[in-house]
Design a protein around this motif. Structure first.
Motif, PDB file in Angstrom:
ATOM      1  N   VAL A 239      34.990  46.829  47.542  1.00 44.04           N
ATOM      2  CA  VAL A 239      36.054  46.034  46.931  1.00 44.04           C
ATOM      3  C   VAL A 239      36.610  46.817  45.754  1.00 44.04           C
ATOM      4  CG1 VAL A 239      36.540  43.988  45.527  1.00 44.04           C
ATOM      5  CG2 VAL A 239      35.241  43.764  47.641  1.00 44.04           C
ATOM      6  N   LEU A 240      37.934  46.975  45.740  1.00 42.42           N
ATOM      7  CA  LEU A 240      38.631  47.544  44.593  1.00 42.42           C
ATOM      8  C   LEU A 240      39.231  46.379  43.818  1.00 42.42           C
ATOM      9  CD1 LEU A 240      40.434  50.624  46.204  1.00 42.42           C
ATOM     10  CD2 LEU A 240      38.169  50.507  45.137  1.00 42.42           C
ATOM     11  N   LEU A 241      38.712  46.162  42.619  1.00 42.81           N
ATOM     12  CA  LEU A 241      39.037  44.972  41.833  1.00 42.81           C
ATOM     13  C   LEU A 241      39.783  45.402  40.570  1.00 42.81           C
ATOM     14  CD1 LEU A 241      38.662  41.918  41.347  1.00 42.81           C
ATOM     15  CD2 LEU A 241      36.397  42.439  40.420  1.00 42.81           C
ATOM     16  N   SER A 242      41.081  45.138  40.539  1.00 37.26           N
ATOM     17  CA  SER A 242      41.886  45.591  39.399  1.00 37.26           C
ATOM     18  C   SER A 242      41.443  44.931  38.105  1.00 37.26           C
ATOM     19  CB  SER A 242      43.374  45.319  39.654  1.00 37.26           C
ATOM     20  OG  SER A 242      43.634  43.929  39.720  1.00 37.26           O
ATOM     21  N   HIS A 243      41.012  43.681  38.191  1.00 37.88           N
ATOM     22  CA  HIS A 243      40.379  43.002  37.055  1.00 37.88           C
ATOM     23  C   HIS A 243      39.715  41.732  37.559  1.00 37.88           C
ATOM     24  CE1 HIS A 243      44.431  41.347  37.324  1.00 37.88           C
ATOM     25  NE2 HIS A 243      44.175  40.402  36.449  1.00 37.88           N
ATOM     26  N   ASP A 244      38.687  41.330  36.847  1.00 38.33           N
ATOM     27  CA  ASP A 244      37.832  40.236  37.317  1.00 38.33           C
ATOM     28  C   ASP A 244      38.081  38.926  36.612  1.00 38.33           C
ATOM     29  OD1 ASP A 244      35.119  39.895  35.186  1.00 38.33           O
ATOM     30  OD2 ASP A 244      36.596  41.472  34.880  1.00 38.33           O
ATOM     31  N   HIS A 245      38.961  38.897  35.625  1.00 37.90           N
ATOM     32  CA  HIS A 245      39.028  37.741  34.735  1.00 37.90           C
ATOM     33  C   HIS A 245      40.213  36.815  34.992  1.00 37.90           C
ATOM     34  CE1 HIS A 245      40.891  41.262  32.797  1.00 37.90           C
ATOM     35  NE2 HIS A 245      41.779  40.416  32.316  1.00 37.90           N
ATOM     36  N   HIS A 246      41.006  37.064  36.023  1.00 40.64           N
ATOM     37  CA  HIS A 246      42.086  36.150  36.410  1.00 40.64           C
ATOM     38  C   HIS A 246      41.877  35.723  37.857  1.00 40.64           C
ATOM     39  CE1 HIS A 246      44.852  38.061  33.137  1.00 40.64           C
ATOM     40  NE2 HIS A 246      44.086  37.100  32.646  1.00 40.64           N
ATOM     41  N   ALA A 247      42.009  34.425  38.118  1.00 38.58           N
ATOM     42  CA  ALA A 247      41.637  33.884  39.422  1.00 38.58           C
ATOM     43  C   ALA A 247      42.588  34.288  40.538  1.00 38.58           C
ATOM     44  CB  ALA A 247      41.559  32.363  39.354  1.00 38.58           C
ATOM     45  N   ASP A 248      43.799  34.768  40.210  1.00 41.29           N
ATOM     46  CA  ASP A 248      44.673  35.237  41.294  1.00 41.29           C
ATOM     47  C   ASP A 248      44.295  36.642  41.747  1.00 41.29           C
ATOM     48  OD1 ASP A 248      45.616  36.096  38.784  1.00 41.29           O
ATOM     49  OD2 ASP A 248      47.660  36.369  39.521  1.00 41.29           O
ATOM     50  N   ASN A 249      43.287  37.219  41.108  1.00 35.79           N
ATOM     51  CA  ASN A 249      42.745  38.510  41.538  1.00 35.79           C
ATOM     52  C   ASN A 249      41.270  38.404  41.947  1.00 35.79           C
ATOM     53  OD1 ASN A 249      44.890  39.048  39.221  1.00 35.79           O
ATOM     54  ND2 ASN A 249      44.998  40.745  40.679  1.00 35.79           N
ATOM     55  N   LEU A 250      40.567  37.463  41.380  1.00 38.63           N
ATOM     56  CA  LEU A 250      39.182  37.196  41.783  1.00 38.63           C
ATOM     57  C   LEU A 250      38.887  35.739  41.478  1.00 38.63           C
ATOM     58  CD1 LEU A 250      36.471  38.392  42.860  1.00 38.63           C
ATOM     59  CD2 LEU A 250      35.802  38.633  40.458  1.00 38.63           C
TER      60      LEU A 250
END
Length: 259
Positions: A62-73
């Motif tokens: 998984v390439l995760l641009s950022h973990d702290h916003h729910a539209d990304n995680l």
């Protein structure tokens, strides 16, 4: 190399590079819930992912641009992370997710390698600024990614992450001649933030694509949430400037590309 790309929704994309299966920014919750993004901001998810978590199959990374916003995680995305061999994200995100034991944090220009059955892909984190100047204390740390492999004959794959146009994106264009660019769009803003914007709008996406020299441009992160302000119809009109380079993928359907 031929690859398969499936746009699942928002910034969630399944990249199949030979045997290597890579998922970006897994936001897999059902629609209808309100999510809070901090400092009085909130958004409602109004579109379901086109594949549920159990429909994704094996995910190698998984390439995760950022973990702290729910539209990304979101919650469903978090629930699948333990089953993945590698998660690559920001240095601060890697600390928050450290208990998983499979997370690597990359600062901009740092690299790692993914491998599966002889397919090797170099992943380099790229700068991203998730809002106007000086917004990082509010919006948090974000990265994009460049994927390089000998099989990518038209050039590397660039995934912008949630960013606006700024000098960091221009530096990506100086360092890489991109073959395929997946650009996070939507012109994100919130009523409380007024005219301030937190992702590319279509004008900036055109600027980024032209600077990058991208041969193929794939818009993602443009619908499914109420904080996405630029409608797809407007984006389509502006992206016409790029001609046949633009590929709007039908969400949920694998698309094979020669890259």
């Amino acid at each position: 190399m031929k690859i398969r790309i499936t746009h699942i929704g928002t910034a969630t994309v399944l990249l199949e590079l030979g045997a290597l299966r890579v998922l970006t920014d897994p936001a897999l919750d059902p629609p209808g819930r309100t999510y809070h993004f901090g400092f009085g901001t909130r958004s409602i998810k109004n579109r379901a992912p086109t594949l549920p978590p159990e429909g994704l199959g094996r995910i190698d990374a998984v390439l995760l641009s950022h973990d702290h916003h729910a539209d990304n995680l979101d919650e469903a995305g978090r629930a699948m992370l333990p089953s993945v061999a590698r998660v690559v994200t920001t240095p601060s995100g890697s600390k928050r997710l450290a208990a998983l034991g499979n997370v690597s944090g990359l600062a901009p220009w740092q690299s790692t390698e993914l491998e599966r059955d002889g397919v090797r892909v170099k992943v380099t984190a790229t700068p991203a600024r998730h809002g106007p100047p000086l917004s990082r204390p509010v919006a948090g740390e974000v990265v994009g990614f460049v994927l390089e492999s000998p099989g990518l004959s038209q050039g590397p794959i660039y995934i912008s992450g949630d960013t606006v146009w700024f000098g960091g994106v221009a530096e990506v264009a100086q360092r890489f001649r991109v073959g395929t660019a997946l650009l996070h769009m939507g012109g994100v803003s919130f009523p409380i933030s007024g005219p301030l914007r937190y992702t590319f709008n279509s004008d900036e996406a055109v600027r980024a694509a032209e600077a990058l020299g991208a041969k193929t441009v794939i818009p993602i992160h443009y619908d499914g949430w109420t904080h996405f302000r630029e409608q797809r119809a407007n984006s389509e009109r502006n992206l016409e400037k790029l001609g046949a380079r633009v590929r709007w993928l039908k969400q949920g359907e694998p698309t094979e590309l020669e890259v």
